[in-house]
Write an enzyme that holds these catalytic residues in place. Sequence first.
Site, PDB file in Angstrom:
ATOM      1  N   MET A 109      24.782  61.556  24.393  1.00 35.84           N
ATOM      2  CA  MET A 109      23.548  61.748  23.619  1.00 35.84           C
ATOM      3  C   MET A 109      22.315  61.755  24.520  1.00 35.84           C
ATOM      4  SD  MET A 109      24.219  62.249  20.438  1.00 35.84           S
ATOM      5  CE  MET A 109      22.713  61.892  19.529  1.00 35.84           C
ATOM      6  N   GLY A 110      22.221  60.756  25.384  1.00 38.54           N
ATOM      7  CA  GLY A 110      21.045  60.643  26.250  1.00 38.54           C
ATOM      8  C   GLY A 110      20.926  61.825  27.190  1.00 38.54           C
ATOM      9  N   ARG A 163      22.539  52.806  33.619  1.00 39.19           N
ATOM     10  CA  ARG A 163      23.055  51.607  34.289  1.00 39.19           C
ATOM     11  C   ARG A 163      23.972  51.996  35.442  1.00 39.19           C
ATOM     12  NH1 ARG A 163      26.844  47.593  30.905  1.00 39.19           N
ATOM     13  NH2 ARG A 163      28.028  49.531  30.755  1.00 39.19           N
ATOM     14  N   ASN A 207      22.067  54.480  17.113  1.00 39.68           N
ATOM     15  CA  ASN A 207      22.330  54.189  15.703  1.00 39.68           C
ATOM     16  C   ASN A 207      22.191  52.695  15.431  1.00 39.68           C
ATOM     17  OD1 ASN A 207      22.733  56.564  14.359  1.00 39.68           O
ATOM     18  ND2 ASN A 207      24.882  56.707  14.960  1.00 39.68           N
ATOM     19  N   SER A 257      20.027  62.785  14.447  1.00 38.24           N
ATOM     20  CA  SER A 257      21.294  63.270  13.916  1.00 38.24           C
ATOM     21  C   SER A 257      21.628  64.647  14.453  1.00 38.24           C
ATOM     22  CB  SER A 257      21.243  63.338  12.392  1.00 38.24           C
ATOM     23  OG  SER A 257      22.434  63.926  11.923  1.00 38.24           O
ATOM     24  N   LYS A 272      18.227  57.174   8.654  1.00 41.85           N
ATOM     25  CA  LYS A 272      19.356  57.715   9.428  1.00 41.85           C
ATOM     26  C   LYS A 272      20.674  57.131   8.909  1.00 41.85           C
ATOM     27  CE  LYS A 272      21.877  59.730  12.567  1.00 41.85           C
ATOM     28  NZ  LYS A 272      22.945  59.026  13.062  1.00 41.85           N
ATOM     29  N   HIS A 304      21.536  58.841   5.777  1.00 44.80           N
ATOM     30  CA  HIS A 304      22.035  60.179   6.122  1.00 44.80           C
ATOM     31  C   HIS A 304      23.531  60.090   6.426  1.00 44.80           C
ATOM     32  CE1 HIS A 304      23.446  62.825   9.330  1.00 44.80           C
ATOM     33  NE2 HIS A 304      22.695  63.770   8.821  1.00 44.80           N
ATOM     34  N   ASN A 305      23.908  59.106   7.211  1.00 46.52           N
ATOM     35  CA  ASN A 305      25.324  58.955   7.557  1.00 46.52           C
ATOM     36  C   ASN A 305      26.161  58.587   6.341  1.00 46.52           C
ATOM     37  OD1 ASN A 305      24.191  59.275  10.105  1.00 46.52           O
ATOM     38  ND2 ASN A 305      25.634  57.879  11.072  1.00 46.52           N
ATOM     39  N   GLU A 365      26.701  61.592   4.442  1.00 47.61           N
ATOM     40  CA  GLU A 365      27.689  62.395   5.195  1.00 47.61           C
ATOM     41  C   GLU A 365      29.124  61.917   4.867  1.00 47.61           C
ATOM     42  OE1 GLU A 365      26.764  62.599   9.495  1.00 47.61           O
ATOM     43  OE2 GLU A 365      28.869  62.140   9.853  1.00 47.61           O
TER      44      GLU A 365
HETATM   45  P1  NBP Z   1      27.618  55.316  23.890  1.00 49.21           P
HETATM   46  O1  NBP Z   1      27.312  54.751  22.569  1.00 49.21           O
HETATM   47  O2  NBP Z   1      29.020  55.592  24.259  1.00 49.21           O
HETATM   48  O3  NBP Z   1      26.976  54.347  25.010  1.00 49.21           O
HETATM   49  C1  NBP Z   1      27.128  54.609  26.373  1.00 49.21           C
HETATM   50  C2  NBP Z   1      25.845  54.338  27.106  1.00 49.21           C
HETATM   51  O4  NBP Z   1      25.426  52.978  26.926  1.00 49.21           O
HETATM   52  C3  NBP Z   1      26.023  54.513  28.604  1.00 49.21           C
HETATM   53  O5  NBP Z   1      24.847  55.098  29.121  1.00 49.21           O
HETATM   54  C4  NBP Z   1      26.218  53.084  29.085  1.00 49.21           C
HETATM   55  O6  NBP Z   1      25.907  52.904  30.435  1.00 49.21           O
HETATM   56  C5  NBP Z   1      25.217  52.395  28.211  1.00 49.21           C
HETATM   57  N1  NBP Z   1      25.341  50.928  28.199  1.00 49.21           N
HETATM   58  C6  NBP Z   1      26.284  50.154  27.641  1.00 49.21           C
HETATM   59 BR1  NBP Z   1      27.771  50.748  26.779  1.00 49.21          BR
HETATM   60  N2  NBP Z   1      26.058  48.833  27.806  1.00 49.21           N
HETATM   61  C7  NBP Z   1      24.924  48.777  28.502  1.00 49.21           C
HETATM   62  C8  NBP Z   1      24.172  47.691  28.994  1.00 49.21           C
HETATM   63  N3  NBP Z   1      24.521  46.431  28.750  1.00 49.21           N
HETATM   64  N4  NBP Z   1      23.052  47.971  29.706  1.00 49.21           N
HETATM   65  C9  NBP Z   1      22.687  49.237  29.927  1.00 49.21           C
HETATM   66  N5  NBP Z   1      23.356  50.313  29.480  1.00 49.21           N
HETATM   67  C10 NBP Z   1      24.468  50.078  28.771  1.00 49.21           C
HETATM   68  O7  NBP Z   1      26.760  56.650  24.131  1.00 49.21           O
HETATM   69  P2  NBP Z   1      26.507  57.894  23.159  1.00 49.21           P
HETATM   70  O8  NBP Z   1      27.737  58.340  22.475  1.00 49.21           O
HETATM   71  O9  NBP Z   1      25.730  58.846  23.987  1.00 49.21           O
HETATM   72  O10 NBP Z   1      25.547  57.306  22.022  1.00 49.21           O
HETATM   73  C11 NBP Z   1      24.306  56.716  22.327  1.00 49.21           C
HETATM   74  C12 NBP Z   1      23.683  56.211  21.050  1.00 49.21           C
HETATM   75  O11 NBP Z   1      23.463  57.304  20.186  1.00 49.21           O
HETATM   76  C13 NBP Z   1      24.548  55.220  20.276  1.00 49.21           C
HETATM   77  O12 NBP Z   1      23.726  54.263  19.680  1.00 49.21           O
HETATM   78  C14 NBP Z   1      25.185  56.074  19.221  1.00 49.21           C
HETATM   79  O13 NBP Z   1      25.555  55.330  18.079  1.00 49.21           O
HETATM   80  C15 NBP Z   1      24.068  57.055  18.931  1.00 49.21           C
HETATM   81  N6  NBP Z   1      24.515  58.327  18.378  1.00 49.21           N
HETATM   82  C16 NBP Z   1      25.595  58.974  18.843  1.00 49.21           C
HETATM   83  C17 NBP Z   1      25.988  60.188  18.327  1.00 49.21           C
HETATM   84  C18 NBP Z   1      27.163  60.915  18.870  1.00 49.21           C
HETATM   85  O14 NBP Z   1      27.498  61.971  18.304  1.00 49.21           O
HETATM   86  N7  NBP Z   1      27.802  60.438  19.930  1.00 49.21           N
HETATM   87  C19 NBP Z   1      25.239  60.772  17.311  1.00 49.21           C
HETATM   88  C20 NBP Z   1      24.114  60.122  16.851  1.00 49.21           C
HETATM   89  C21 NBP Z   1      23.767  58.904  17.397  1.00 49.21           C
HETATM   90  P3  NBP Z   1      27.063  53.088  31.548  1.00 49.21           P
HETATM   91  O15 NBP Z   1      27.100  54.563  31.823  1.00 49.21           O
HETATM   92  O16 NBP Z   1      26.552  52.296  32.687  1.00 49.21           O
HETATM   93  O17 NBP Z   1      28.330  52.557  30.975  1.00 49.21           O
END
Ligand code: NBP
Length: 476
Positions: A13-14, A33, A102, A128, A182, A185-186, A189
């Site tokens: 996402m990021g 990180r 989220n 979303s 949000k 929304h989920n 969904e």
């Molecule tokens: P993830 O939810 O899988 O999180 C991974 C990220 O969190 C990595 O950058 C990881 O760093 C970092 N992280 C963790 Br885990 N613990 C950490 C800590 N203690 N300090 C610093 N960084 C930490 O990533 P995502 O799937 O990209 O989702 C990100 C957010 O977006 C979540 O809240 C998710 O619910 C939300 N979201 C996701 C979607 C989707 O479709 N995936 C859609 C909408 C919203 P690292 O690389 O060092 O492990």
Amino acid sequence: AKAQIGVTGLAVMGRNLARNLARNGFSVALHNRTQARTDALVEEFGSEGDFVPSTDLAGFVESLEQPRKIIILVKAGAPTDAVIDELVPLLDEGDIVVDAGNAHFLDTRRRESALKEKGLHFVGSGVSGGEEGALNGPSIMPGGSPESYAALEPMLTKISAHVNGEPCCVHVGPDGAGHFVKMLHNGIEYADMQLIAEAYDLLRHVLDLSPAELADVFRDWNTGDLESFLIEITAEVLSQTDPTTGGPFIDIILDQAEQKGTGRWTVQSALDLGIPVSGMAEAVFARSLSGDVVRREAAAGVLPGPAQAKLDVDRQAFIDDVRHALYSSKLVAYAQGFDAIRAASDEYGWDIDLGAMAKIWRGGCIIRARFLDRIKEAYDRNPDLPSLLVDDYFKEAVANGQEAWRRVVAAAATVGVPAPGFSAALSYYDGLRAERLPAALIQGLRDLFGAHTYKRVDREGSFHLEWSGDRSESTQ
Ligand code: NBP
């Protein structure tokens, strides 16, 4: 030069949101990180725009212009708190921290209030559209102070999805409002997917249609009132063949639906608010049941079903009936969802514009649908609409489909195909429109066994009957 905005947390996402910002001409500070993710982003996509990578959080903060705008996109829960705790001492008054993960809206309320005390803005923002949306234009639901939104607005509205030239991004309201919306929304969904799954199941069982034929049905539905992203991708999943066996892909997928928790949160929050969201609740329960292997194994082939497994129906007529049932049930789920948003808005003083929520869900997000235009119009006609179901347009739509809806629920019960979403939605509809409910009997029982009192239809006040005595009535 310093970067205009920063993103920390560069998983799917990021990374995609950072690329979206850069592609739209904003300079983006990057941090993760584990540095490898930052390096990979710059290596693979560095040419897409102006990225300013940092190896540590202090360097990242240093690389941003003030007031700083920082988007956190890490795993929700404790990781988000860990990042905030590390970040806050490095910031200056007026800086803006956006949590685009989220988060639970109550966590967002807590964080917003803690950061406000330090002179910082905290924006809990729903995003979303999954990874594709993050890259090409998501639906964005930011909460927080009006000042922070004013600062973020030019960037957020530029990177969001657009429908008819209008951005799918609006300031939802203070503190937890964005994350609450949000979450809803989920939840919607979840309900939407459950209803689609029930439509599929019924058509397959009752009409013996193949997955490929069913894909055509959904493709056809996607040209009418049901037109939506979820209906479109339903056709895609159903028409897919399995790369290994060459048979229908749907038939090799294990039938146990997983959940990450936002649907459950929606139902829990709605229970606290006292708002019936039976469509979403049934969707969460249906997923739980699907994953309850122990009990399913104990019951499958053991518990008897109906004697009649087949119905004598006209193929096209039944397809049309199911389409009506799906549309009406979907409308109930949305009506319940908007009721929950209104209730939370009243409870927390958010002043949410319900029509604007329907508007920003029209693009970018998973529940994007033609239908949302109708919801926007309904709230434009009457912002105080007590339920979407009583809006003239929707009232008419359900009136046209209700006999079909009833036939479908009856058909499901007759042949023993589970349709909790369709039937709960119909029960809600009938409950809502009832002139008199059996709640009167419940009040009578409560007064008898617990002296809980009752109200009368013909007089003000609370009353109790002397059940164990002379059965006289007293005013309480
Ligand atoms: P993830 O939810 O899988 O999180 C991974 C990220 O969190 C990595 O950058 C990881 O760093 C970092 N992280 C963790 Br885990 N613990 C950490 C800590 N203690 N300090 C610093 N960084 C930490 O990533 P995502 O799937 O990209 O989702 C990100 C957010 O977006 C979540 O809240 C998710 O619910 C939300 N979201 C996701 C979607 C989707 O479709 N995936 C859609 C909408 C919203 P690292 O690389 O060092 O492990």
